[in-house]
Design a protein around this motif. Structure first.
Motif, PDB file in Angstrom:
ATOM      1  N   MET A  73       0.811  -1.215   0.000  1.00 41.90           N
ATOM      2  CA  MET A  73       0.000   0.000   0.000  1.00 41.90           C
ATOM      3  C   MET A  73       0.849   1.272   0.000  1.00 41.90           C
ATOM      4  O   MET A  73       0.314   2.371  -0.123  1.00 41.90           O
ATOM      5  CB  MET A  73      -0.950  -0.003   1.208  1.00 41.90           C
ATOM      6  CG  MET A  73      -1.920  -1.178   1.197  1.00 41.90           C
ATOM      7  SD  MET A  73      -2.875  -1.339  -0.335  1.00 41.90           S
ATOM      8  CE  MET A  73      -3.856   0.136  -0.262  1.00 41.90           C
ATOM      9  N   GLY A  74       2.177   1.128   0.168  1.00 43.55           N
ATOM     10  CA  GLY A  74       3.056   2.298   0.128  1.00 43.55           C
ATOM     11  C   GLY A  74       3.101   3.104   1.410  1.00 43.55           C
ATOM     12  O   GLY A  74       3.514   4.252   1.395  1.00 43.55           O
ATOM     13  N   TYR A  75       2.682   2.515   2.520  1.00 41.27           N
ATOM     14  CA  TYR A  75       2.706   3.233   3.794  1.00 41.27           C
ATOM     15  C   TYR A  75       4.122   3.373   4.343  1.00 41.27           C
ATOM     16  O   TYR A  75       4.432   4.326   5.034  1.00 41.27           O
ATOM     17  CB  TYR A  75       1.832   2.541   4.850  1.00 41.27           C
ATOM     18  CG  TYR A  75       0.416   2.310   4.420  1.00 41.27           C
ATOM     19  CD1 TYR A  75      -0.259   3.219   3.614  1.00 41.27           C
ATOM     20  CD2 TYR A  75      -0.275   1.173   4.815  1.00 41.27           C
ATOM     21  CE1 TYR A  75      -1.570   2.998   3.215  1.00 41.27           C
ATOM     22  CE2 TYR A  75      -1.594   0.957   4.444  1.00 41.27           C
ATOM     23  CZ  TYR A  75      -2.225   1.864   3.644  1.00 41.27           C
ATOM     24  OH  TYR A  75      -3.522   1.635   3.265  1.00 41.27           O
ATOM     25  N   GLY A  76       4.978   2.386   4.033  1.00 37.96           N
ATOM     26  CA  GLY A  76       6.356   2.414   4.513  1.00 37.96           C
ATOM     27  C   GLY A  76       7.322   2.805   3.404  1.00 37.96           C
ATOM     28  O   GLY A  76       7.061   2.573   2.222  1.00 37.96           O
ATOM     29  N   ARG A  77       8.416   3.404   3.805  1.00 39.22           N
ATOM     30  CA  ARG A  77       9.469   3.791   2.862  1.00 39.22           C
ATOM     31  C   ARG A  77      10.271   2.550   2.471  1.00 39.22           C
ATOM     32  O   ARG A  77      10.566   1.707   3.304  1.00 39.22           O
ATOM     33  CB  ARG A  77      10.381   4.824   3.527  1.00 39.22           C
ATOM     34  CG  ARG A  77      11.500   5.323   2.649  1.00 39.22           C
ATOM     35  CD  ARG A  77      12.380   6.330   3.366  1.00 39.22           C
ATOM     36  NE  ARG A  77      13.224   5.664   4.357  1.00 39.22           N
ATOM     37  CZ  ARG A  77      13.201   5.895   5.674  1.00 39.22           C
ATOM     38  NH1 ARG A  77      12.378   6.782   6.177  1.00 39.22           N
ATOM     39  NH2 ARG A  77      13.997   5.244   6.487  1.00 39.22           N
ATOM     40  N   VAL A  78      10.591   2.440   1.219  1.00 36.08           N
ATOM     41  CA  VAL A  78      11.417   1.349   0.737  1.00 36.08           C
ATOM     42  C   VAL A  78      12.824   1.891   0.535  1.00 36.08           C
ATOM     43  O   VAL A  78      13.032   2.825  -0.245  1.00 36.08           O
ATOM     44  CB  VAL A  78      10.873   0.761  -0.590  1.00 36.08           C
ATOM     45  CG1 VAL A  78      11.781  -0.340  -1.090  1.00 36.08           C
ATOM     46  CG2 VAL A  78       9.459   0.256  -0.400  1.00 36.08           C
ATOM     47  N   ASP A  79      13.781   1.346   1.288  1.00 35.91           N
ATOM     48  CA  ASP A  79      15.177   1.807   1.177  1.00 35.91           C
ATOM     49  C   ASP A  79      15.924   1.011   0.134  1.00 35.91           C
ATOM     50  O   ASP A  79      15.680  -0.100  -0.134  1.00 35.91           O
ATOM     51  CB  ASP A  79      15.895   1.669   2.514  1.00 35.91           C
ATOM     52  CG  ASP A  79      15.398   2.705   3.527  1.00 35.91           C
ATOM     53  OD1 ASP A  79      14.881   3.748   3.103  1.00 35.91           O
ATOM     54  OD2 ASP A  79      15.547   2.464   4.728  1.00 35.91           O
TER      55      ASP A  79
END
Length: 79
Positions: A73-79
Motif C-alpha cells: 500500500m506504500g505506507y512504509g518507505r522502501v530503502d
C-alpha cells in the motif's frame, strides 16, 4: 496506553512501523487514498495486526502479512 505515532506515508520503513506496533503503539498514517489525503490506523493487539482504512478493516495474522500490506500500500518507505 502510549500515544499514537503519527506519520506521513513513506516517512518510516515497514520495519520501523512494525517496531512501533510491537512496542504497543498504534501508528496513524496520513496517506493519499481515494483521491484525497486520509488517515488510517495500524495496530496490533498481541495476536492480530490490523490496518483500518477509510473503506475497510484488513486483518493479518502475522508480521509477514502486515509488512506485505504496509509495503504493497506504500505506507512504509522502501530503502
Amino acid at each position: 496506553m502510549p500515544e499514537p505515532l503519527r506519520i506521513e506515508s513513506g516517512e518510516l520503513t515497514g520495519e520501523e512501523i512494525l517496531d512501533a506496533l510491537r512496542n504497543g503503539r498504534r501508528v496513524v498514517v496520513e496517506a493519499e487514498l481515494l483521491g484525497g489525503t486520509h488517515e488510517l490506523s495500524l495496530r496490533h493487539d498481541g495476536e492480530t495486526y490490523y490496518c483500518d482504512t477509510p473503506t475497510t478493516l484488513h486483518k493479518h495474522p502475522d508480521e509477514e502479512g502486515m509488512l506485505a500490506c504496509i509495503e504493497k500500500m506504500g505506507y512504509g518507505r522502501v530503502d
